[in-house]
Structure formats: structure tokens, C-alpha cells
Design an enzyme around this catalytic site. Structure first.
Site, mmCIF file in Angstrom:
data_model
loop_
_atom_site.group_PDB
_atom_site.id
_atom_site.type_symbol
_atom_site.label_atom_id
_atom_site.label_comp_id
_atom_site.label_asym_id
_atom_site.label_seq_id
_atom_site.Cartn_x
_atom_site.Cartn_y
_atom_site.Cartn_z
ATOM 1 N N HIS A 1 -0.682 -8.153 -0.913
ATOM 2 C CA HIS A 1 -1.788 -7.469 -1.581
ATOM 3 C C HIS A 1 -2.444 -8.415 -2.572
ATOM 4 C CE1 HIS A 1 -4.120 -4.431 -3.703
ATOM 5 N NE2 HIS A 1 -3.961 -3.716 -2.614
ATOM 6 N N ASP B 1 0.191 0.639 3.460
ATOM 7 C CA ASP B 1 -0.014 0.801 4.901
ATOM 8 C C ASP B 1 1.260 0.597 5.706
ATOM 9 O OD1 ASP B 1 -2.771 1.352 4.778
ATOM 10 O OD2 ASP B 1 -3.159 -0.748 4.370
HETATM 11 N N1 CMC Z 1 2.088 -12.100 6.482
HETATM 12 C C1 CMC Z 1 2.381 -13.433 6.356
HETATM 13 N N2 CMC Z 1 1.856 -14.223 5.392
HETATM 14 C C2 CMC Z 1 0.993 -13.663 4.546
HETATM 15 C C3 CMC Z 1 0.658 -12.287 4.599
HETATM 16 C C4 CMC Z 1 1.248 -11.519 5.612
HETATM 17 N N3 CMC Z 1 0.952 -10.207 5.718
HETATM 18 N N4 CMC Z 1 -0.231 -11.994 3.607
HETATM 19 C C5 CMC Z 1 -0.449 -13.143 2.946
HETATM 20 N N5 CMC Z 1 0.292 -14.140 3.502
HETATM 21 C C6 CMC Z 1 0.381 -15.541 3.016
HETATM 22 C C7 CMC Z 1 -0.863 -16.326 3.347
HETATM 23 O O1 CMC Z 1 -0.753 -16.960 4.595
HETATM 24 C C8 CMC Z 1 -0.934 -17.286 2.199
HETATM 25 O O2 CMC Z 1 0.035 -18.310 2.424
HETATM 26 P P1 CMC Z 1 -0.261 -19.820 1.967
HETATM 27 O O3 CMC Z 1 -0.381 -19.762 0.456
HETATM 28 O O4 CMC Z 1 0.895 -20.602 2.449
HETATM 29 O O5 CMC Z 1 -1.571 -20.201 2.607
HETATM 30 C C9 CMC Z 1 -0.443 -16.457 1.006
HETATM 31 O O6 CMC Z 1 0.430 -15.475 1.584
HETATM 32 C C10 CMC Z 1 -1.560 -15.771 0.204
HETATM 33 O O7 CMC Z 1 -2.323 -15.009 1.113
HETATM 34 P P2 CMC Z 1 -3.889 -14.738 0.951
HETATM 35 O O8 CMC Z 1 -4.443 -14.405 2.289
HETATM 36 O O9 CMC Z 1 -4.522 -15.872 0.188
HETATM 37 O O10 CMC Z 1 -3.890 -13.453 -0.002
HETATM 38 P P3 CMC Z 1 -5.106 -12.471 -0.254
HETATM 39 O O11 CMC Z 1 -4.903 -11.857 -1.584
HETATM 40 O O12 CMC Z 1 -6.409 -13.152 -0.025
HETATM 41 O O13 CMC Z 1 -4.933 -11.361 0.912
HETATM 42 C C11 CMC Z 1 -4.181 -9.440 2.091
HETATM 43 C C12 CMC Z 1 -4.349 -10.129 0.722
HETATM 44 C C13 CMC Z 1 -3.771 -8.001 1.889
HETATM 45 C C14 CMC Z 1 -5.543 -9.465 2.827
HETATM 46 C C15 CMC Z 1 -3.128 -10.206 2.926
HETATM 47 O O14 CMC Z 1 -1.872 -10.170 2.252
HETATM 48 C C16 CMC Z 1 -2.962 -9.652 4.342
HETATM 49 O O15 CMC Z 1 -3.703 -10.061 5.238
HETATM 50 N N6 CMC Z 1 -1.984 -8.707 4.577
HETATM 51 C C17 CMC Z 1 -1.816 -8.077 5.862
HETATM 52 C C18 CMC Z 1 -2.849 -6.963 6.042
HETATM 53 C C19 CMC Z 1 -2.531 -5.753 5.181
HETATM 54 O O16 CMC Z 1 -1.409 -5.263 5.140
HETATM 55 N N7 CMC Z 1 -3.590 -5.222 4.507
HETATM 56 C C20 CMC Z 1 -3.469 -3.992 3.718
HETATM 57 C C21 CMC Z 1 -3.654 -4.221 2.244
HETATM 58 S S1 CMC Z 1 -3.160 -2.779 1.264
HETATM 59 C C22 CMC Z 1 -4.278 -1.521 1.690
HETATM 60 C C23 CMC Z 1 -5.600 -1.705 1.041
HETATM 61 O O17 CMC Z 1 -5.670 -1.484 -0.187
HETATM 62 O O18 CMC Z 1 -6.547 -2.042 1.735
#
Ligand code: CMC
Length: 425
Positions: free
Chosen positions: A314, A371
Site C-alpha cells: 500500500h 483487498d
Molecule cells: N508484490 C510484490 N512486490 C511488490 C508488491 C506486490 N504486491 N507491491 C509492491 N512491491 C514492491 C515493488 O516491486 C517495489 O520493489 P522495489 O523497491 O524493489 O522496486 C516496492 O515493493 C515498492 O513498490 P511501489 O510499486 O513503488 O509502491 P507503490 O506505493 O507505488 O504501490 C501498490 C502501491 C498498492 C500499487 C502496490 O503495492 C501494488 O501494486 N500492490 C498490488 C495491488 C494491490 O493489492 N492493490 C490494492 C491496494 S489497497 C486498495 C486500495 O486502496 O485501492
């Protein structure tokens, strides 16, 4: 007023900005005149360090795992209050009295019907149309049925606009679902409360309420209504998330509030946001067995592989998602009553167990989010996975419309128009 000074090390020029103090949360540097002062933009893709508005609706402390609507803790709201009370709270700033709740409930029941003309819209969609597409289109169409100018000085007028959309969203969602199955719509029933009405419109056979089946068994159990009502509450608002930012962005151009909400629905559909609940279950089905979990965890950790664990991570919560914690509790509570002990749940438990103890996830502060658990519970409520994100929409509509009103009333609001770091020819 505290200030912060920015110094350009190329020229030695300094610029001073006020630091705005919130009631809770990080201090905010007011850089509104930064470009005029310095001729430079700030660069912040994904708005990770940008407060785009002032708000009094929802507060999140991501480190503590704290979520409050209008100052009230989500744990109390989810356990002691109904979703409709939460809607009233978000919209009006305080929980309703008994009389206020009765009137609000009655109004929401009365407004749930859709204009007959709107029914025809659904016919234009193919069988198997994803209900999110139909839902977004249905809400845009609503704007044409209620195409009035909303006067923000007239509280009755903007509350009526807000009540109408909160009330009609479950009907549009249920119709979208039934359209995708090619079965007749079930009209709202004024005798039923918000959540039971939605479940009935989804599940009932043509023609009736069908709360009791031929064997005298309840078609919709009380425990199912309570579980879904809690899920709606947990989704009701979440400060400046991606879809709310879209709603505010569309609001900033002066478009109709329902079009802003329809745009929020489109933004929510993606699996990085609200679409994750559907993706979690699709992913659990794809993983197929507890024996395969280790392989998929390896893939999630591999930087060369774009596979991500759905329902993990998140932007704001960096210790735990309080909504996920409540749902995990609800899941345990419902285990026996709703036959939750399925293969999917075993896979989910295994993923959770491994990920929570794995260096990769610990280092990046990746925890199960709302989720991850909502899908398993919704599956137990016999709701198909295509309806998971529409259910998120139903819960979130009150948040979107409350944020729309706040945006419109805020004298500091401006058209959303960011700039860029141009690196092209
Ligand atoms: N599985 C594996 N690695 C992950 C995941 C995951 N679900 N989420 C983030 N990472 C890694 C990512 O690869 C990155 O690694 P590195 O630093 O080595 O490059 C690091 O963690 C930071 O990730 P980010 O993408 O920069 O983080 P963000 O804040 O931009 O994204 C997120 C947040 C929710 C989009 C992302 O965690 C994600 O895609 N999660 C899976 C989808 C999901 O469950 N979404 C629902 C969110 S909660 C409901 C809502 O409020 O919408």
C-alpha cells in the site's frame, strides 16, 4: 508562522515558504507561489510527497495503521455502526441521531429506483460485459437524467444530489450484474434496508423478495448482511487515493458530479487500486494449490518478473492496513457460519504466512491490504468475483461525493493542471 527556505545551489537564490500545520499528520510546505518565485517546477510522479488539497473528511496515519472518518476510529465505526450511519457521518460531519437516521434511511430507500428510460441502456451491453463497464456507463447516464446545476449555497440541493447517487448506485450495480447474466432485473424493495436490498437485487429470482426459499430457509442470512455492511463501511472513504483524486480532478473542470463519480469508477477498476479484490481471487485460482505457493512467492520477488502478489502493499500503510485487520477478524468470525474453509482460503493463508516472514516483503513493508481479505469473504457470500470491484464502488460512492462537495466549497480549489519535466525533442 513557521517557514522553510529553499536555496538554489546553482544561483544562490533563496525562497521562503510558509509551513502549514495540520490538526494531525505531517506538516505541509505551501509552495503555491514556487513557480512564480523561482521559475522552476517541482517533480513528484505519483504525488508521493504532495498534498493536493485541504480536507476534514478522513485521516490516515500509515505508520500506525490508523484510519478515521471525521475523527472517529474505523474499528468503532465498523463494529458499532451501520454503513448508513457512516454515510451520514461522512456527509454531515457527525453521526446521526435516531430520528436523523430514520429519515436518512427512508430517503435512501425511496431514491433507489431508476428511471425506466435508463433500463434500456443496459440492453446495449453484451452478455458477459464486465459490470464495472456497465456501472460506469450507467452512472454517466444518470447525469443526463438529473442535469441540474448544483448550487453549493443550497444545502438541501447538494444533499439531495448526494443522497440520490448513494441510493441508486446499488441498483445500477445489481442491474449491471444481472445484465451480464442476461436475467431480468429485480427492482429495489422499499421494505428492505440498504445492504439487504442490494443482496436481494443481486440474488433473488424474478418477481419477488425470495428471502425464504421453498424449504423455509433464509435466502439471505443476517450474518451475510452484516458482513457486507461492514465491507461497505471499510471502503467508504480513504482520503486522497487514486480514484478520489480523479473525482476531484473532474470536479475541478466543472463537470457534473455524477460524471466525476463515473470517472472515479473507471479509475477504481484497475488492479493496482479497487480492481485488486477481483485479481486476488483470480490469482488464488491461478495458483491453484498450496503446493504452488512457494513458486509464486519467488516470482513476486523476482525483479525480472512483473508478477505481483495481489492484495499486498500500500502507498500509505507501512505496518498494516487497519481495514485488512478488521476483515481478518471478520473472516475468522465467519469461518464456521459461512463455510470459509475452502482451498482458496488455504492458499491465501499460506501466502500470508510466507510473505509476512519473508525478508523481501518485510524490507519493503508489504502487508496484506483490504483487498486480500475482502475477496475471500465476498466469495463466501456467494458473490462472483466480477462484482467485487462494483461492491467497492458502492461503498466508496459516499466518500467520492463527500469529497466532491468539499472540493466545490473550498475557496482554494483550482482546476487540476500539473506541469511536466519535458525531455523530448
Ligand atoms: N508484490 C510484490 N512486490 C511488490 C508488491 C506486490 N504486491 N507491491 C509492491 N512491491 C514492491 C515493488 O516491486 C517495489 O520493489 P522495489 O523497491 O524493489 O522496486 C516496492 O515493493 C515498492 O513498490 P511501489 O510499486 O513503488 O509502491 P507503490 O506505493 O507505488 O504501490 C501498490 C502501491 C498498492 C500499487 C502496490 O503495492 C501494488 O501494486 N500492490 C498490488 C495491488 C494491490 O493489492 N492493490 C490494492 C491496494 S489497497 C486498495 C486500495 O486502496 O485501492
Amino acid at each position: 508562522m513557521n517557514t522553510m527556505t529553499f536555496t538554489n545551489n546553482m544561483t544562490g537564490a533563496s525562497y521562503e515558504y510558509n509551513i502549514l500545520a495540520p490538526t494531525r499528520g505531517p506538516m505541509v510546505v505551501d509552495i503555491r507561489t514556487f513557480f512564480a518565485d523561482s521559475g522552476m517546477f517541482t517533480y513528484d510522479p505519483g504525488f508521493t510527497a504532495t498534498a493536493a488539497c485541504e480536507s476534514t473528511i478522513t485521516f490516515i496515519d500509515g505508520k500506525k495503521g490508523e484510519l478515521r472518518y471525521r475523527g472517529l476510529a474505523i474499528e468503532d465505526l465498523a463494529s458499532k455502526h451501520s454503513y448508513l450511519e457512516v454515510c451520514y457521518l461522512l456527509l454531515n460531519g457527525s453521526l446521526p441521531t435516531k430520528e436523523e437516521l430514520t429519515n436518512f434511511d427512508l430517503e435512501i430507500r425511496h431514491r433507489a429506483y431508476l428511471h425506466r428510460g435508463l433500463h434500456k441502456l443496459f440492453d446495449a451491453f453484451p452478455d458477459n460485459a464486465h459490470p464495472m463497464a456497465t456501472l460506469s456507463a450507467g452512472v454517466t447516464a444518470l447525469a443526463s437524467f438529473y442535469d441540474e446545476h448544483i448550487n453549493l449555497d443550497n444545502e438541501d440541493a447538494y444533499l439531495e444530489m448526494a443522497h440520490r447517487i448513494v441510493s441508486k448506485i446499488p441498483t445500477v450495480a445489481a442491474f449491471a450484474y444481472r445484465q451480464s447474466l442476461g436475467i431480468p432485473f429485480i427492482e429495489p424493495d422499499i421494505d428492505l434496508g440498504f445492504t439487504e436490498n442490494f443482496l436481494t437485487m443481486m440474488r433473488a429470482y424474478p418477481g419477488g423478495k425470495m428471502r425464504i426459499n421453498a424449504n423455509g430457509k433464509e435466502l439471505i442470512k443476517e450474518v451475510e448482511i452484516r458482513a457486507l455492511d461492514t465491507i461497505f463501511t471499510l471502503h467508504a472513504d480513504h482520503e486522497q487515493n487514486a480514484s478520489t483524486t480523479v473525482v476531484r480532478g473532474v470536479a475541478s473542470t466543472g463537470a457534473h458530479p455524477y460524471v466525476a463519480i463515473s470517472s472515479g469508477i473507471a479509475a477504481l477498476w484497475g488492479r493496482a487500486h479497487g480492481g485488486a479484490n477481483e485479481s486476488v481471487i483470480a490469482q488464488l485460482e491461478y495458483i491453484g494449490s498450496v503446493d504452488n505457493v512457494e513458486d509464486f512467492i519467488k516470482r513476486a520477488k523476482d525483479p525480472e518478473d512483473d508478477f505481483r502478489l495481489m492484495g499486498f502493499g500500500h502507498r500509505v500503510y507501512k505496518n498494516f492496513d487497519p481495514r485488512a485487520k478488521i476483515l481478518k477478524g471478520l473472516q475468522d468470525e465467519l469461518k464456521s457460519e459461512l463455510n470459509l474453509d475452502t482451498e482458496l482460503m488455504k492458499i491465501a493463508n499460506k501466502i500470508e504466512e510466507i510473505a509476512l516472514n519473508d525478508e523481501y516483503f518485510i524490507k519493503r513493508k508489504l502487508y496484506p491490504n483490504i483487498d486480500f481479505y475482502s475477496g475471500v469473504i465476498l466469495t463466501a457470500l456467494k458473490i462472483p468475483k466480477e462484482m467485487f470491484t462494483p461492491i467497492f464502488v458502492i461503498g466508496r460512492t459516499i466518500g467520492w461525493i463527500t469529497q466532491w462537495i468539499e472540493f466545490k466549497k473550498d475557496k482554494a480549489s483550482k482546476i487540476a493542471r500539473p506541469r511536466q519535466l519535458y525531455t523530448g525533442e
